[in-house]
Design a protein around this motif. Structure first.
Motif, PDB file in Angstrom:
ATOM      1  N   SER A  74      20.731 -24.683  32.705  1.00 48.72           N
ATOM      2  CA  SER A  74      20.462 -24.206  34.066  1.00 48.72           C
ATOM      3  C   SER A  74      21.097 -25.103  35.126  1.00 48.72           C
ATOM      4  O   SER A  74      21.699 -26.134  34.829  1.00 48.72           O
ATOM      5  CB  SER A  74      18.950 -24.146  34.286  1.00 48.72           C
ATOM      6  OG  SER A  74      18.384 -25.445  34.120  1.00 48.72           O
ATOM      7  N   GLY A  75      20.924 -24.709  36.402  1.00 50.89           N
ATOM      8  CA  GLY A  75      21.288 -25.541  37.552  1.00 50.89           C
ATOM      9  C   GLY A  75      22.756 -25.903  37.592  1.00 50.89           C
ATOM     10  O   GLY A  75      23.630 -25.029  37.631  1.00 50.89           O
ATOM     11  N   LYS A 106       8.762 -19.579  37.986  1.00 52.73           N
ATOM     12  CA  LYS A 106       9.283 -20.618  38.873  1.00 52.73           C
ATOM     13  C   LYS A 106      10.578 -20.207  39.574  1.00 52.73           C
ATOM     14  O   LYS A 106      11.115 -20.962  40.390  1.00 52.73           O
ATOM     15  CB  LYS A 106       9.518 -21.909  38.095  1.00 52.73           C
ATOM     16  CG  LYS A 106       8.235 -22.575  37.602  1.00 52.73           C
ATOM     17  CD  LYS A 106       8.545 -23.918  36.963  1.00 52.73           C
ATOM     18  CE  LYS A 106       7.263 -24.623  36.508  1.00 52.73           C
ATOM     19  NZ  LYS A 106       7.539 -25.939  35.907  1.00 52.73           N
ATOM     20  N   ILE A 107      11.109 -19.024  39.233  1.00 54.90           N
ATOM     21  CA  ILE A 107      12.330 -18.553  39.883  1.00 54.90           C
ATOM     22  C   ILE A 107      12.044 -18.307  41.367  1.00 54.90           C
ATOM     23  O   ILE A 107      11.038 -17.696  41.731  1.00 54.90           O
ATOM     24  CB  ILE A 107      12.838 -17.268  39.199  1.00 54.90           C
ATOM     25  CG1 ILE A 107      13.342 -17.591  37.787  1.00 54.90           C
ATOM     26  CG2 ILE A 107      13.950 -16.606  40.020  1.00 54.90           C
ATOM     27  CD1 ILE A 107      13.763 -16.389  36.986  1.00 54.90           C
ATOM     28  N   GLY A 108      12.945 -18.804  42.210  1.00 56.05           N
ATOM     29  CA  GLY A 108      12.760 -18.677  43.655  1.00 56.05           C
ATOM     30  C   GLY A 108      12.020 -19.837  44.270  1.00 56.05           C
ATOM     31  O   GLY A 108      11.753 -19.841  45.473  1.00 56.05           O
ATOM     32  N   THR A 109      11.696 -20.845  43.450  1.00 57.34           N
ATOM     33  CA  THR A 109      11.024 -22.044  43.960  1.00 57.34           C
ATOM     34  C   THR A 109      12.006 -23.199  43.988  1.00 57.34           C
ATOM     35  O   THR A 109      13.182 -23.048  43.678  1.00 57.34           O
ATOM     36  CB  THR A 109       9.825 -22.402  43.065  1.00 57.34           C
ATOM     37  OG1 THR A 109      10.308 -22.902  41.805  1.00 57.34           O
ATOM     38  CG2 THR A 109       8.942 -21.195  42.814  1.00 57.34           C
ATOM     39  N   ASP A 110      11.502 -24.376  44.326  1.00 58.74           N
ATOM     40  CA  ASP A 110      12.334 -25.574  44.312  1.00 58.74           C
ATOM     41  C   ASP A 110      12.232 -26.303  42.979  1.00 58.74           C
ATOM     42  O   ASP A 110      12.354 -27.521  42.903  1.00 58.74           O
ATOM     43  CB  ASP A 110      11.923 -26.526  45.441  1.00 58.74           C
ATOM     44  CG  ASP A 110      12.290 -25.981  46.806  1.00 58.74           C
ATOM     45  OD1 ASP A 110      13.292 -25.242  46.873  1.00 58.74           O
ATOM     46  OD2 ASP A 110      11.592 -26.282  47.781  1.00 58.74           O
ATOM     47  N   SER A 111      12.019 -25.559  41.917  1.00 59.55           N
ATOM     48  CA  SER A 111      11.880 -26.148  40.592  1.00 59.55           C
ATOM     49  C   SER A 111      13.159 -26.898  40.197  1.00 59.55           C
ATOM     50  O   SER A 111      14.265 -26.528  40.592  1.00 59.55           O
ATOM     51  CB  SER A 111      11.581 -25.050  39.574  1.00 59.55           C
ATOM     52  OG  SER A 111      11.366 -25.585  38.302  1.00 59.55           O
ATOM     53  N   PHE A 112      12.994 -27.936  39.394  1.00 66.10           N
ATOM     54  CA  PHE A 112      14.101 -28.784  38.950  1.00 66.10           C
ATOM     55  C   PHE A 112      15.189 -27.944  38.265  1.00 66.10           C
ATOM     56  O   PHE A 112      14.923 -27.149  37.389  1.00 66.10           O
ATOM     57  CB  PHE A 112      13.577 -29.847  37.976  1.00 66.10           C
ATOM     58  CG  PHE A 112      14.643 -30.738  37.413  1.00 66.10           C
ATOM     59  CD1 PHE A 112      15.319 -31.639  38.215  1.00 66.10           C
ATOM     60  CD2 PHE A 112      14.959 -30.685  36.059  1.00 66.10           C
ATOM     61  CE1 PHE A 112      16.297 -32.471  37.687  1.00 66.10           C
ATOM     62  CE2 PHE A 112      15.938 -31.515  35.524  1.00 66.10           C
ATOM     63  CZ  PHE A 112      16.601 -32.412  36.335  1.00 66.10           C
ATOM     64  N   GLN A 113      16.424 -28.119  38.730  1.00 67.30           N
ATOM     65  CA  GLN A 113      17.616 -27.463  38.196  1.00 67.30           C
ATOM     66  C   GLN A 113      17.546 -25.933  38.281  1.00 67.30           C
ATOM     67  O   GLN A 113      18.085 -25.223  37.439  1.00 67.30           O
ATOM     68  CB  GLN A 113      17.907 -27.918  36.754  1.00 67.30           C
ATOM     69  CG  GLN A 113      18.363 -29.368  36.691  1.00 67.30           C
ATOM     70  CD  GLN A 113      18.950 -29.759  35.357  1.00 67.30           C
ATOM     71  OE1 GLN A 113      18.677 -29.143  34.323  1.00 67.30           O
ATOM     72  NE2 GLN A 113      19.754 -30.815  35.333  1.00 67.30           N
ATOM     73  N   GLN A 130      19.895 -10.932  35.534  1.00 75.38           N
ATOM     74  CA  GLN A 130      18.743 -11.842  35.539  1.00 75.38           C
ATOM     75  C   GLN A 130      17.689 -11.237  34.604  1.00 75.38           C
ATOM     76  O   GLN A 130      17.057 -10.237  34.927  1.00 75.38           O
ATOM     77  CB  GLN A 130      18.184 -11.989  36.944  1.00 75.38           C
ATOM     78  CG  GLN A 130      16.887 -12.766  37.038  1.00 75.38           C
ATOM     79  CD  GLN A 130      17.070 -14.230  36.705  1.00 75.38           C
ATOM     80  OE1 GLN A 130      17.701 -14.965  37.458  1.00 75.38           O
ATOM     81  NE2 GLN A 130      16.535 -14.650  35.564  1.00 75.38           N
ATOM     82  N   VAL A 131      17.534 -11.825  33.434  1.00 74.59           N
ATOM     83  CA  VAL A 131      16.617 -11.294  32.425  1.00 74.59           C
ATOM     84  C   VAL A 131      15.181 -11.614  32.827  1.00 74.59           C
ATOM     85  O   VAL A 131      14.876 -12.729  33.261  1.00 74.59           O
ATOM     86  CB  VAL A 131      16.931 -11.893  31.036  1.00 74.59           C
ATOM     87  CG1 VAL A 131      15.941 -11.375  29.992  1.00 74.59           C
ATOM     88  CG2 VAL A 131      18.362 -11.570  30.625  1.00 74.59           C
ATOM     89  N   SER A 132      14.312 -10.629  32.682  1.00 74.71           N
ATOM     90  CA  SER A 132      12.892 -10.864  32.919  1.00 74.71           C
ATOM     91  C   SER A 132      12.151 -10.784  31.590  1.00 74.71           C
ATOM     92  O   SER A 132      12.697 -10.352  30.570  1.00 74.71           O
ATOM     93  CB  SER A 132      12.322  -9.830  33.894  1.00 74.71           C
ATOM     94  OG  SER A 132      12.091  -8.607  33.232  1.00 74.71           O
ATOM     95  N   LEU A 162      13.544 -19.803  30.451  1.00 77.85           N
ATOM     96  CA  LEU A 162      13.088 -20.579  29.298  1.00 77.85           C
ATOM     97  C   LEU A 162      11.928 -19.890  28.585  1.00 77.85           C
ATOM     98  O   LEU A 162      11.895 -19.837  27.345  1.00 77.85           O
ATOM     99  CB  LEU A 162      12.683 -21.984  29.756  1.00 77.85           C
ATOM    100  CG  LEU A 162      12.152 -22.935  28.673  1.00 77.85           C
ATOM    101  CD1 LEU A 162      13.198 -23.164  27.591  1.00 77.85           C
ATOM    102  CD2 LEU A 162      11.752 -24.269  29.309  1.00 77.85           C
ATOM    103  N   ASP A 163      10.999 -19.332  29.345  1.00 82.70           N
ATOM    104  CA  ASP A 163       9.851 -18.699  28.681  1.00 82.70           C
ATOM    105  C   ASP A 163      10.254 -17.425  27.945  1.00 82.70           C
ATOM    106  O   ASP A 163       9.629 -17.054  26.949  1.00 82.70           O
ATOM    107  CB  ASP A 163       8.707 -18.436  29.662  1.00 82.70           C
ATOM    108  CG  ASP A 163       9.127 -17.704  30.914  1.00 82.70           C
ATOM    109  OD1 ASP A 163      10.336 -17.716  31.229  1.00 82.70           O
ATOM    110  OD2 ASP A 163       8.262 -17.121  31.593  1.00 82.70           O
ATOM    111  N   LYS A 164      11.302 -16.753  28.391  1.00 79.75           N
ATOM    112  CA  LYS A 164      11.813 -15.585  27.679  1.00 79.75           C
ATOM    113  C   LYS A 164      12.396 -16.007  26.331  1.00 79.75           C
ATOM    114  O   LYS A 164      12.257 -15.293  25.334  1.00 79.75           O
ATOM    115  CB  LYS A 164      12.875 -14.878  28.520  1.00 79.75           C
ATOM    116  CG  LYS A 164      13.514 -13.659  27.867  1.00 79.75           C
ATOM    117  CD  LYS A 164      12.537 -12.524  27.694  1.00 79.75           C
ATOM    118  CE  LYS A 164      13.238 -11.257  27.212  1.00 79.75           C
ATOM    119  NZ  LYS A 164      12.298 -10.137  27.016  1.00 79.75           N
TER     120      LYS A 164
END
Length: 576
Positions: A74-75, A106-113, A130-132, A162-164
């Motif tokens: 990611s990132g 966490k998509i759309g947040t300031d999450s790391f990377q 963008q897979v859900s 990652l959770d997918k």
């Protein structure tokens, strides 16, 4: 049905598609996929960075009938591939790039990377997915593979949270033929369209084929070669179409355009029927076309948008939207059925005359080795088993001018995007797609530095890739432009210190790494380089003041082509 996690489904889907190699670089958000690959027969090639991974995957596509696959995290990892994706998009190269992503919540947040992949890649890829957690990953992957190679080919970017990857799903084992058939193009020229085409060409006395990258595949190359064995029409080609026809043949005059061959740029001024096939009307060709006002144009391309983007005064009189190979075969079948032939003997002789009368040349009196001299020498060793990759710059255009490529998908270069750093990582993908071919990566010192780390990849994997670097301690093409535009003030294009790149290659572990500075060592040095085994690196120090010729100046037409001081007519006859 079998239950497995998303990462395992991703890998199993690639196996079903016949994928043998992936190129990538791991990280936390893609670890489940790399762990699943460890249980697979798919070979993982780890590059020095993610941009190179995507370039290698695209090189795999460029030189084969398969779709290259890159997998990164990611990132910054996925943003590193942006240049490679845009490069593939510009040159219509099918490519799959998978990226790890933060968990869906966490998509759309300031999450790391975390980065908005769809927003970043929207205009640089054929499609971004963008897979859900609710999506069927298997159908997405299998569909994307064939979508990437269908119609106007291009890259597809798939962002997988990652959770997918970790979540359990049912694998349905869908037949890949179902997806392939959904993109089958069954468009053909009808009898009336074929009749219209031949009425036009039979009224011409000087027809010319303009061959583009849309023909650069086995089917396209075979179709146009068979077509022209029957008709014998002189041809010119784009940079992306090198090798579509055997360039040793006397009716192929080589590359057209700003840095095209003298004969190609001369012959286009004399034609009266211009048949363009699978081209994108690149500005370095189309903006030079002063012939179009009095010339009939026929155009075949699979991309309907191109019909509205042709930047010449007079558009095509005949056009067809569809697969180029199919259309060419339709025309040939019609001609044979109706016993249509062309009587263009004088025009054929004119093309042959121009090709033999205006050979490329260079400064043979200079005390310094000329880059053109190296390309002319290396061209004598090119055969049907040679695969060439280039960086971007003067060496790229010189290779395109000089090398008589004989087969499709044998000359890999960055055409539309002009990406420095292209050659090295691309050559790695080309090798894996063509393990028995002689792969030669040609670079300038400026372009090689961009992805210098791939020397480590080549050496550490003991790949039999031959890297030829022309070192003129400058960015030669840009410097040539500076000299014209800014009266010789060279800001940022010269490198005062002489770095010995061969020593760097040797330190990485190249089995052969040599440097040539003297012309007397050139021929023997090139032969030793070509005959050596394993990873090979040859650095040739060339003339910084060399200027690339011929060239058509910006804003000029083909009649304004500058041949320079060394290209001369060898027959003594003047061109009208």
């Amino acid at each position: 049905m079998e239950e497995m996690n998303g990462a395992e489904i991703l890998v199993k889907s690639l196996e079903d598609l016949g994928v043998k190699h992936i190129f990538g670089y791991t990280g936390a958000a893609i670890l489940p996929v790399f762990h699943a690959l460890a249980q697979s027969d798919i070979e993982i090639v780890v590059n020095s960075n993610e941009q190179s991974s995507a370039f290698s995957a695209a090189g795999y596509s460029r030189s084969s009938n398969e779709v290259g696959v890159a997998i990164v995290t990611s990132g910054p990892a996925i943003t590193n591939t942006l240049t490679s994706v845009a490069d593939a998009f510009g040159d219509c190269i099918p490519l799959l790039v998978f990226a790890g992503q933060v968990p869906e919540h966490k998509i759309g947040t300031d999450s790391f990377q975390h980065i908005n992949v769809k927003g970043v890649f929207g205009d640089a890829a054929k499609k971004v997915i963008q897979v859900s957690n609710e999506d069927d990953l298997e159908s997405i992957i299998k569909d994307a593979y064939y979508f990437a190679r269908s119609g106007k080919p291009g890259p597809v970017v798939i962002d997988v949270p990652l959770d997918k990857q970790q979540k359990m799903h049912e694998y349905q084992n869908m037949n890949v033929l179902r997806f392939e058939e959904s993109y089958h193009d069954d468009r053909h020229l009808c009898e009336e369209q074929c009749e219209e085409f031949f009425q036009m060409i039979l009224n011409s006395k000087r027809p010319l084929l303009y061959l583009g990258g849309g023909l650069n595949c086995e089917a396209g190359s075979h179709a146009i070669r068979e077509f022209n064995e029957y008709f014998g029409i002189p041809s010119v080609n784009t940079l992306m179409a090198k090798g579509v026809v055997d360039e040793r043949k006397d009716l192929n005059l080589g590359m057209l355009g700003m840095f095209g061959t003298p004969s190609a740029n001369m012959l286009i001024q004399e034609n009266d029927f211009f048949f363009a096939i699978g081209v994108r009307w690149d500005d370095r060709v189309a903006e030079k076309v002063g012939f179009a006002i009095g010339t009939d144009i026929a155009y075949i391309d699979i991309n309907p948008e191109k019909m509205h983007q042709i930047k010449i005064e007079r558009g095509p009189k005949f056009s067809f939207i569809g697969d180029a190979a199919t259309a060419i075969r339709d025309l040939l079948s019609y001609a044979k059925k109706h016993n249509i032939t062309l009587n263009i003997h004088d025009w054929q002789e004119r093309a042959r005359f121009l090709k033999r009368s205006w050979p490329l040349d260079y400064n043979r009196q200079s005390q310094y080795i000329q880059s053109a001299e190296v390309m002319a020498l290396l061209a004598t060793y090119v055969d049907s088993n040679t695969r060439i990759t280039t960086g971007v710059g003067n060496h790229q255009m010189l290779a395109a001018q000089h090398f008589p490529m004989q087969t499709a998908k044998s000359f890999m270069t960055s055409g539309s995007f002009g990406t420095m750093g292209f050659s090295m990582p691309t050559s790695i993908g080309v090798h894996y797609a063509n393990p028995d071919a002689t792969v030669i990566a040609i670079d300038g010192d400026g372009s090689l530095r961009m992805n210098l780390g791939e020397l480590h990849t080549v050496a550490s994997l003991d790949l039999p890739i031959k890297v030829l670097m022309l070192n003129n301690r400058s960015d030669g093409m840009v410097m040539n432009l500076q000299d014209v535009a800014y009266e010789g003030i060279r800001t940022g294009t010269e490198r005062p210190k002489d770095v010995h790149f061969a020593e760097i290659a040797r330190s990485f572990g190249f089995s052969y790494a040599e440097r040539i500075t003297d012309r007397s060592d050139l021929k023997d040095g090139v032969e030793a380089f070509l005959n050596a085994e394993g990873p090979c690196f040859l650095e040739i120090c060339t003339d910084r003041e060399e200027i690339l010729y011929p060239k058509v100046p910006a804003g000029g037409a083909y009649k304004d082509m500058i041949l320079g001081p060394y290209i001369k007519e060898v027959s003594g006859n003047n061109i009208e």
